[in-house]
Design an enzyme around this catalytic site. Structure first.
Site, short mmCIF file in Angstrom:
data_model
loop_
_atom_site.label_atom_id
_atom_site.label_comp_id
_atom_site.label_asym_id
_atom_site.label_seq_id
_atom_site.Cartn_x
_atom_site.Cartn_y
_atom_site.Cartn_z
N GLU A 94 -12.29 -1.76 2.17
CA GLU A 94 -10.96 -2.39 2.16
C GLU A 94 -10.14 -1.97 3.37
O GLU A 94 -10.21 -0.82 3.80
CB GLU A 94 -10.18 -1.88 0.93
CG GLU A 94 -10.33 -2.73 -0.27
CD GLU A 94 -9.35 -2.29 -1.36
OE1 GLU A 94 -9.64 -2.59 -2.51
OE2 GLU A 94 -8.32 -1.65 -1.07
N CYS A 107 -3.72 -0.01 7.35
CA CYS A 107 -4.17 1.07 6.49
C CYS A 107 -5.69 1.02 6.49
O CYS A 107 -6.28 0.05 6.01
CB CYS A 107 -3.59 0.86 5.09
SG CYS A 107 -4.16 2.07 3.91
N CYS A 114 -15.15 7.01 -2.55
CA CYS A 114 -14.55 8.34 -2.38
C CYS A 114 -15.04 9.26 -3.48
O CYS A 114 -15.12 8.87 -4.64
CB CYS A 114 -13.03 8.24 -2.43
SG CYS A 114 -12.22 9.81 -2.07
N CYS A 118 -9.72 11.02 -7.76
CA CYS A 118 -8.34 11.20 -8.23
C CYS A 118 -8.13 10.29 -9.44
O CYS A 118 -8.56 9.13 -9.44
CB CYS A 118 -7.34 10.88 -7.13
SG CYS A 118 -7.52 11.98 -5.72
N CYS A 121 -6.56 6.62 -9.15
CA CYS A 121 -6.95 5.80 -8.00
C CYS A 121 -8.16 4.93 -8.31
O CYS A 121 -9.19 5.42 -8.80
CB CYS A 121 -7.26 6.75 -6.84
SG CYS A 121 -8.00 5.91 -5.43
N GLY A 161 -11.34 6.59 0.72
CA GLY A 161 -11.98 7.79 1.25
C GLY A 161 -11.01 8.91 1.57
O GLY A 161 -9.80 8.72 1.64
N GLU A 162 -11.59 10.11 1.73
CA GLU A 162 -10.84 11.30 2.10
C GLU A 162 -11.19 11.60 3.57
O GLU A 162 -12.31 12.04 3.88
CB GLU A 162 -11.24 12.45 1.15
CG GLU A 162 -10.87 13.84 1.62
CD GLU A 162 -9.41 13.99 2.04
OE1 GLU A 162 -8.52 13.79 1.21
OE2 GLU A 162 -9.17 14.30 3.22
N SER A 191 -3.91 11.07 6.24
CA SER A 191 -3.41 11.51 4.94
C SER A 191 -4.57 12.12 4.15
O SER A 191 -5.64 11.52 4.07
CB SER A 191 -2.85 10.29 4.21
OG SER A 191 -2.48 10.64 2.91
N ASN A 290 1.61 2.34 -8.40
CA ASN A 290 1.12 0.97 -8.60
C ASN A 290 0.10 1.00 -9.73
O ASN A 290 -1.02 1.46 -9.50
CB ASN A 290 0.33 0.54 -7.36
CG ASN A 290 1.08 -0.42 -6.50
OD1 ASN A 290 2.12 -0.92 -6.88
ND2 ASN A 290 0.53 -0.67 -5.33
N CYS A 333 -4.86 1.19 -3.70
CA CYS A 333 -6.10 1.50 -2.97
C CYS A 333 -7.32 1.26 -3.86
O CYS A 333 -7.42 1.79 -4.95
CB CYS A 333 -6.04 2.95 -2.53
SG CYS A 333 -7.57 3.56 -1.86
#
Ligand code: SF4
Length: 342
Positions: A94, A107, A114, A118, A121, A161-162, A191, A290, A333
């Site tokens: 994405e 973005c 990922c 989390c 997410c 992803g991180e 981030s 969201n 995300c």
């Protein structure tokens, strides 16, 4: 013909491209032409580069430039555009283009999926497949730039992803986005949810980027609930690493804080957060959540959001509220990818 990563042209500097054309038996000036077609004109195939000899172009591997294909695109009423991009191996990522009056922000994703899982997410619910290569990150920016027909001004690594788990490719991409695509380092934001040792590893690169840490909680217990990996990284240690990052780079750290109704948005959470951040030159971005169907969290009321902000301001913490744009285009995300994968 399959192409090895090191042969892909996107992500190479002017001198590397010049060496490449010379190795192909072409004159050195074609390196400059190739550079301009890749980064300014957004060529997606060598066949687009009509100033090159036709026969030579035809002899090259298909997709040697390393661009993705737009698999799906969804545009919201505020013109935010969410893309699903198909990579050379068929995987889907994405990317989001976010236009405002003065800016076009992209973005970008840094991984396919990922591993951090989390709890709030959609990407985290879908598992991890692989790291992205630098050229696959740069491609996302050029794709949005081409589609909007205007220059991208800002890039945020806040997609799938991180980024700190893919640091070598992310740093390589950042250098190329800065030097080749021509976007200032201060307009690039990484981030992270925070990983032991990784913040200081990033600091060693001394990039003049904006650095954001997704805190999302004012105490360790809530953080562990939201970000499972936090149980290996106490909040105190994370904040100590952020202070060290500021010392090493001379750059401020921004904290991102997703507000989840009844979970981390109560007055005591604001007070706890303020205590942690006292004396820390920082800025807090509050992001009302969201909601996604896969997680059981709700967005707080606007009154609760304002109260949280006011409490931080009373403690002299610089704070803004950021509502996600493009709500009608599966804005959270991983949401669009998850819904289309189904
Ligand atoms: S919030 Fe970021 S780090 Fe966490 S699972 Fe989603 S993509 Fe990964």
């Amino acid at each position: 013909m399959a192409i090895k990563e090191k042969e892909v042209l996107l992500g190479k500097s002017l001198s590397e491209l010049t060496t490449w054309v010379e190795n192909q038996g072409q004159p050195a000036y074609r390196g400059k032409q190739l550079y301009q077609w890749l980064y300014e004109k957004g060529a997606t195939s060598l066949m687009d580069i009509t100033v090159f000899p036709k026969q030579w172009r035809e002899n090259q591997a298909e997709n040697i430039i390393g661009r993705s294909q737009v698999h799906y695109c969804s545009t919201a009423s505020d013109r935010t555009c969410k893309y699903l991009l198909k990579l050379a191996d068929g995987l889907i990522i994405e990317t989001v283009g976010i236009p405002t009056d003065k800016r076009l922000t992209v973005c970008v994703s840094s991984q396919v999926g990922c591993i951090m899982a989390c709890d709030f997410c959609a990407t985290g619910k879908g598992g991890f497949t692989r790291n992205l290569y630098a050229h696959e990150i740069i491609d996302q920016i050029l794709t949005v730039q081409n589609d909007f027909g205007e220059r991208v001004s800002n890039v945020v690594f806040m997609g799938m992803g991180e980024p700190l788990l893919n640091l070598p490719q992310v740093v390589k991409a950042i250098k190329s986005i800065n030097e080749d695509v021509g976007i200032g380092a201060r307009s690039l934001t990484i981030s992270t949810v925070g990983l032991p040792n990784k913040i200081l590893e990033l600091a060693q690169h001394k990039l003049q980027i904006t650095f954001a840490v997704s805190l999302h909680a004012s105490n360790q217990a809530v953080r562990e609930k939201l970000i499972p990996s936090a149980n290996h990284y106490p909040l105190e240690q994370l904040l100590a690493d952020c202070r060290e990052y500021v010392k090493m780079t001379g750059r401020r750290v921004t904290f991102e804080y997703i507000l989840l109704s009844g979970v981390n948005d109560l007055p005591q959470h604001a007070q706890e957060l303020a205590q942690h951040l006292h004396g820390f030159q920082t800025h807090v971005n509050l992001i009302p959540y969201n909601p996604i169907s896969e997680a059981d969290y709700q967005r707080p009321s606007p009154e609760r959001v304002s109260q949280f902000k006011k409490l931080l301001q009373q403690e002299k913490i610089a704070v803004s509220v950021r509502y996600s744009r493009g709500l009608d285009a599966d804005a959270a995300c991983g949401q669009l990818r998850a819904s289309k994968m189904k």
